[in-house]
Design an enzyme around this catalytic site. Structure first.
Site, PDB file in Angstrom:
ATOM      1  N   ASP A   8      41.027  42.852  34.978  1.00 34.24           N
ATOM      2  CA  ASP A   8      42.359  43.437  34.829  1.00 34.24           C
ATOM      3  C   ASP A   8      42.899  43.339  33.399  1.00 34.24           C
ATOM      4  O   ASP A   8      43.193  42.251  32.908  1.00 34.24           O
ATOM      5  CB  ASP A   8      43.349  42.738  35.761  1.00 34.24           C
ATOM      6  N   ASN A  40      47.102  46.982  35.143  1.00 33.00           N
ATOM      7  CA  ASN A  40      48.193  46.263  34.478  1.00 33.00           C
ATOM      8  C   ASN A  40      48.290  46.595  32.990  1.00 33.00           C
ATOM      9  O   ASN A  40      48.947  45.881  32.235  1.00 33.00           O
ATOM     10  CB  ASN A  40      48.010  44.747  34.618  1.00 33.00           C
ATOM     11  N   HIS A  68      49.136  47.935  41.666  1.00 30.49           N
ATOM     12  CA  HIS A  68      50.116  48.339  40.656  1.00 30.49           C
ATOM     13  C   HIS A  68      49.896  49.757  40.123  1.00 30.49           C
ATOM     14  O   HIS A  68      50.671  50.206  39.266  1.00 30.49           O
ATOM     15  CB  HIS A  68      50.109  47.349  39.488  1.00 30.49           C
ATOM     16  N   HIS A 151      40.027  44.723  45.069  1.00 34.75           N
ATOM     17  CA  HIS A 151      41.269  44.207  44.486  1.00 34.75           C
ATOM     18  C   HIS A 151      42.033  43.474  45.586  1.00 34.75           C
ATOM     19  O   HIS A 151      42.719  44.081  46.394  1.00 34.75           O
ATOM     20  CB  HIS A 151      42.080  45.392  43.947  1.00 34.75           C
ATOM     21  N   HIS A 176      42.341  41.160  40.734  1.00 32.72           N
ATOM     22  CA  HIS A 176      43.734  40.966  41.150  1.00 32.72           C
ATOM     23  C   HIS A 176      44.299  39.600  40.825  1.00 32.72           C
ATOM     24  O   HIS A 176      45.458  39.500  40.417  1.00 32.72           O
ATOM     25  CB  HIS A 176      43.931  41.243  42.650  1.00 32.72           C
ATOM     26  N   HIS A 178      43.439  37.448  38.461  1.00 28.68           N
ATOM     27  CA  HIS A 178      43.505  37.239  37.010  1.00 28.68           C
ATOM     28  C   HIS A 178      42.898  35.929  36.530  1.00 28.68           C
ATOM     29  O   HIS A 178      43.069  35.566  35.360  1.00 28.68           O
ATOM     30  CB  HIS A 178      44.957  37.322  36.504  1.00 28.68           C
TER      31      HIS A 178
END
Length: 262
Positions: A8, A40, A68, A151, A176, A178
């Site tokens: 991400d 993101n 997102h 994700h 997702h 991170h």
């Protein structure tokens, strides 16, 4: 063949470290296909058409996303127009975009990419397990090389889907959360797996967000407007080696590149 998956990308810091390190990584690892999760990339929340073009100009072949992707409505038209920009396939029918595609490397090798979203601690979507069944069947006639970006929030859901698809896809990479995990391995059926590829963004942060703001929210339990952190960007990803004839993984390794300013 080698597929480089980059976790991400968060905000400008993530885009900067991607731009400064990607060519070196591609040359060093002899990468054939580059897949980047970009959900993101626009100030931490969502994606814009300009950033999509920025990624493609850097040499990215496919952009995957997650929950997102819907944060900026301006991306909706791009989702319909750009076949190499994916969103999770298990959203309701009729939404912009697609969750699967087959792409060719410069050598003409076809690679299928599937984008799915988890349901544990997330939205009540269509079942990612059954959707994976459908999409694998859809593209299996075109290629045996298939990469899945799952994700999802829950580690258990990611591991379960990895085992469920073992032997039917080349690799499953989680996104997702991170935080890059250290559980990369090749499953019994030949599928490479890792629970999370990690984040490409500021290391001096709370999963890419300014640490002061994240701490304030935890301390006060009040709404706090998050802002993307900028210091010490790091690129996290995974390199997958795939047998072109069988579609089975022959190697999987974590990738991490830092641009440390301190």
């Amino acid at each position: 063949m080698n597929i480089l998956f980059i976790g991400d990308v968060v905000g400008r810091a993530g885009r900067q470290v991607l731009a400064q390190t990607l060519d070196r990584l591609v040359d060093h690892h002899q990468v054939d296909l580059i897949v980047v999760n970009g959900e993101n990339a626009a100030a931490g929340f969502g994606l814009t058409a300009d950033i999509v073009r920025e990624f493609f100009d850097l040499g990215v072949d496919v952009i995957t996303t997650g929950n997102h992707i819907w944060d900026k409505k301006e991306i909706y038209d791009t989702l319909d127009r750009e076949p190499a920009l994916l969103r999770p396939a298990n959203y309701p029918e009729g939404l912009p975009g697609r969750g699967v595609g087959v792409y060719s490397t410069s050598a003409g090798i076809k690679v299928g990419v599937i984008n799915l979203e988890g349901r544990v601690f997330m939205k009540n979507l269509e079942c990612p397990f059954r959707e994976a069944d459908r999409l694998i069947e859809q593209i299996r006639g075109e290629t045996r090389i298939i990469l899945v970006d799952f994700h999802a929030e829950a580690t258990s859901e990611k591991v379960a889907l990895g085992h469920y698809l073992d032997g039917r896809v080349s690799a499953l990479v989680g996104t997702h959360t991170h935080v890059q995990t250290a559980d990369e391995y090749i499953m019994a059926g030949g599928t490479a797996y890792i629970t999370d590829a990690g984040m490409t963004g500021s290391l001096d942060a709370v999963i890419g967000i300014r640490k002061e703001l994240a701490i304030e929210r935890f301390l006060t339990q009040l709404p706090v407007r998050f802002e993307v952190a900028k210091k010490d960007p790091v690129l996290c990803g995974v390199l997958f080696a795939i047998d072109e004839k069988t579609g089975r993984a022959t190697g999987v390794s974590r990738v991490r590149e830092e641009l440390v300013s301190r």
